[in-house]
Design an enzyme around this catalytic site. Sequence first.
Site, PDB file in Angstrom:
ATOM      1  N   LYS A   1       0.864  -1.190   0.000  1.00  0.00           N
ATOM      2  CA  LYS A   1       0.000   0.000   0.000  1.00  0.00           C
ATOM      3  C   LYS A   1       0.894   1.232   0.000  1.00  0.00           C
ATOM      4  O   LYS A   1       1.756   1.396   0.883  1.00  0.00           O
ATOM      5  CB  LYS A   1      -0.847  -0.065   1.277  1.00  0.00           C
ATOM      6  CG  LYS A   1      -2.151   0.672   1.243  1.00  0.00           C
ATOM      7  CD  LYS A   1      -3.026   0.102   2.362  1.00  0.00           C
ATOM      8  CE  LYS A   1      -4.171   1.007   2.695  1.00  0.00           C
ATOM      9  NZ  LYS A   1      -4.173   1.363   4.119  1.00  0.00           N
TER      10      LYS A   1
HETATM   11  C1  E4P Z   1      -7.592   1.646   4.869  1.00  0.00           C
HETATM   12  O1  E4P Z   1      -7.054   1.244   3.879  1.00  0.00           O
HETATM   13  C2  E4P Z   1      -7.494   3.035   5.328  1.00  0.00           C
HETATM   14  O2  E4P Z   1      -6.226   3.319   5.802  1.00  0.00           O
HETATM   15  C3  E4P Z   1      -8.552   3.251   6.377  1.00  0.00           C
HETATM   16  O3  E4P Z   1      -9.805   2.829   5.844  1.00  0.00           O
HETATM   17  C4  E4P Z   1      -8.637   4.687   6.875  1.00  0.00           C
HETATM   18  O4  E4P Z   1      -9.771   4.831   7.677  1.00  0.00           O
HETATM   19  P1  E4P Z   1      -9.974   6.078   8.656  1.00  0.00           P
HETATM   20  O5  E4P Z   1     -10.084   7.306   7.815  1.00  0.00           O
HETATM   21  O6  E4P Z   1     -11.266   5.781   9.366  1.00  0.00           O
HETATM   22  O7  E4P Z   1      -8.796   6.107   9.560  1.00  0.00           O
END
Ligand code: E4P
Length: 215
Positions: free
Chosen positions: A83
Site C-alpha cells: 500500500k
Molecule cells: C484503509 O485502507 C485506510 O487506511 C482506512 O480505511 C482509513 O480509515 P480512517 O479514515 O477511518 O482512519
Amino acid sequence: MKFFIDSADVNEIREAKDLGIADGVTTNPTLIAKSGKDLKEVVEQVSAEIDGPIFAEVISLDEQGILKEGYEMAKWSDQVVVKIPATIEGLKAARKLEADGIRTGITLIFSPSQALLAAKSGASYVIPFVGRLDDVSSDGLELVSQVVDIFVNYPELESEVLAASVRHPMHILDCALMGVDIVTAPLSVYKQLIKHPLTDAGIERFLKDWEKVKK
Ligand code: E4P
C-alpha cells in the site's frame, strides 16, 4: 462485491471471517501501531487466517525507499499487497513493483484525478477515502462515484476500486449501489449492516406469542 476488514487485530479478523466478510484485510501504520505488534508479525498471523489480499503500507516517501520496503514485504507472504500513498514517487515505485509481479494499492486518494493517475501506474487497487473527505465538509461518496464512472468509461483501466475510510452502513450501501468493487471497513461498521429495530421487535413478538402456547 468484496468486503475487506480494516483492522490489524487478529481476533477481530477471525470474527469477520466467521461472518463471511474477510475477503481481504487492510492495515495502515495507525492500525499496526494500535495492535502493539510489528507489521511483519501481523501479516504472518493474518495470512494464517484468510486467503485474500493483505495490505501492508510503506512509510518511505522516496521511490527507492518504497521499493526496498515493498520487495521486503512481498517476501512475507504472496498475499501481500504493498500500500503506497498517492505521490509521484509512490506511482513510480508502484509501476516497478507491479512489473515485478508484486501487487500494489495506491492509498490516500482524495480526488478523481489522483485515482486516474494511480490506475495509469498499473496499480492493482485504487483506494479513495470516503470518511476523511466527509470530515472536511466534502462529499466522500461523490469522489467514489466519480472514480467508478471514470473506470466504467475506460475499461482498459484495470485497477479495482477499493473504497476506504468507510465509517457507517450508508457508506457501504451507497458504494454497493454505485457498483464499487470492494469496500474496507472496521468490523463494527459491518455489524451495523444487519441491525434493524423491526427485526428486534419481530423477534420479541414471535417469542412472546410462542410462550403463550408453549406446553
Ligand atoms: C484503509 O485502507 C485506510 O487506511 C482506512 O480505511 C482509513 O480509515 P480512517 O479514515 O477511518 O482512519
